[in-house]
Design an enzyme around this catalytic site. Structure first.
Site, PDB file in Angstrom:
ATOM      1  N   GLU A  65      -3.489   5.242   6.191  1.00  0.00           N
ATOM      2  CA  GLU A  65      -5.227   5.111   5.949  1.00  0.00           C
ATOM      3  C   GLU A  65      -4.858   6.180   6.688  1.00  0.00           C
ATOM      4  O   GLU A  65      -5.608   6.626   7.616  1.00  0.00           O
ATOM      5  CB  GLU A  65      -5.393   4.464   7.753  1.00  0.00           C
ATOM      6  CG  GLU A  65      -6.513   4.261   7.307  1.00  0.00           C
ATOM      7  CD  GLU A  65      -7.273   3.114   8.807  1.00  0.00           C
ATOM      8  OE1 GLU A  65      -8.494   2.883   8.715  1.00  0.00           O
ATOM      9  OE2 GLU A  65      -6.248   3.154   9.492  1.00  0.00           O
ATOM     10  N   LYS A  71      -4.496   1.768   2.708  1.00  0.00           N
ATOM     11  CA  LYS A  71      -6.288   1.790   2.700  1.00  0.00           C
ATOM     12  C   LYS A  71      -6.930   2.584   3.529  1.00  0.00           C
ATOM     13  O   LYS A  71      -6.661   3.866   4.775  1.00  0.00           O
ATOM     14  CB  LYS A  71      -6.453   1.174   4.951  1.00  0.00           C
ATOM     15  CG  LYS A  71      -7.067   0.511   5.427  1.00  0.00           C
ATOM     16  CD  LYS A  71      -6.826  -0.224   6.619  1.00  0.00           C
ATOM     17  CE  LYS A  71      -8.546  -0.202   7.396  1.00  0.00           C
ATOM     18  NZ  LYS A  71      -8.038  -1.923   8.791  1.00  0.00           N
TER      19      LYS A  71
END
Length: 292
Positions: A171, A208
């Protein structure tokens, strides 16, 4: 679990607020700081909120295919069972947040702090039935060297996570407040593609990412052989805004926290709570699966 993430028709809930963000999450839920006097009481309250979410009749694998947990949540109980066990019985694949927060901004980015004891944590998570992990960095400026450093760090840790038999969610969040957001997105995409090309055959990661400023920019990531799933963070958007932007990006599903939980209140009756959560799940599921 792999089949549920790869082929399941839904999104991933983010229930992983940690120490620094917990007071704000509780305040949004209607619990002020006067309700707790130490960290144990604070974490007890946030766990009760999460248990209420995870045991709701609408929080099941038909629409919610995964959930990202804080370490204390993974170690806790819900519905009289260990949390990962409860989730998987409901068709929801458990993930664990493993990062320890962010370094100060350097070169336009905030790298992850060192993750001490990662190997032990991964083995403990695996023993509890966790499928994968998540770790977050932040990009503030369109710095090619800074963004390259973030990607290098993320993929180095992801390789260790893969070696322990868990699925890493990488992420590198682009701040939606960045004045250079579109350029950040482009540099990040190109760095990710280079890193993904170097992933050994047979290994995969999940990504993500902030929903891109220009829709469709991340299509090459969705299609890459080394990407199991591309998921989106809500990044400060309202649920309406996040769902609208997400629906414009094919192959990208939600992994929302604030946009999922923002309407829930401690004072709600169970019927009110379940109706509110169910409405949010329907909206986010639709944006994840029905594309504009």
């Amino acid at each position: 679990m792999l089949a549920q993430i790869e082929k399941g028709d839904g999104f991933i809930a983010a229930l992983d607020q940690s120490g620094g963000s917990t007071p704000g999450a509780l305040k949004g839920y209607g619990i002020g700081e006067d309700r707790f006097s130490n960290d144990e009481e604070m974490f007890g309250l946030i766990h009760a909120m999460r248990e209420r979410v995870m045991t709701s009749p609408c929080f099941i694998g038909e629409k919610v295919i995964g959930a990202i947990l804080f370490e204390r949540t993974m170690d806790g109980m819900a519905g009289g069972k260990p949390v990962p066990e409860l989730l998987w019985e409901r068709g929801v694949v458990p993930f664990l947040k493993v990062d320890k927060g962010l370094e100060d901004e350097v070169d336009g980015v905030k790298l992850m702090k060192p993750i001490g004891g990662l190997g032990e944590l991964l083995e403990r998570a695996k023993a509890r039935g966790v499928f994968g992990t998540k770790m977050r960095s932040v990009i503030e400026r369109a710095s090619p060297t800074g963004i390259a450093a973030i990607v290098e760090q993320q993929f180095a840790v992801a390789a260790e996570i893969n070696r322990h038999g868990l699925m890493p969610i990488i992420e590198p969040e682009v701040s939606i407040k960045s004045p250079e957001r579109a350029e950040c997105d482009r540099i990040l995409r190109d760095e990710l593609l280079k890193a993904l090309d170097a992933v050994p055959q047979g290994e995969r990661v999940m990504l993500k990412l902030t929903i891109p400023a220009n829709f469709g920019l991340f299509d090459p990531l969705v299609e890459h052989r080394a990407v199991l799933k591309l998921v989106a963070l809500s990044g400060g958007y309202s649920r309406e805004e996040a769902c609208r932007e997400l629906a414009r990006n094919k192959g990208m599903i939600a992994s929302f926290s604030r946009a999922l939980l923002s309407d829930l209140k401690d004072q709600m009756s169970d019927d009110e709570f379940n109706a509110s959560l169910g409405g949010a799940i329907r909206d986010i599921h639709a944006a994840s699966t029905v594309k504009a």
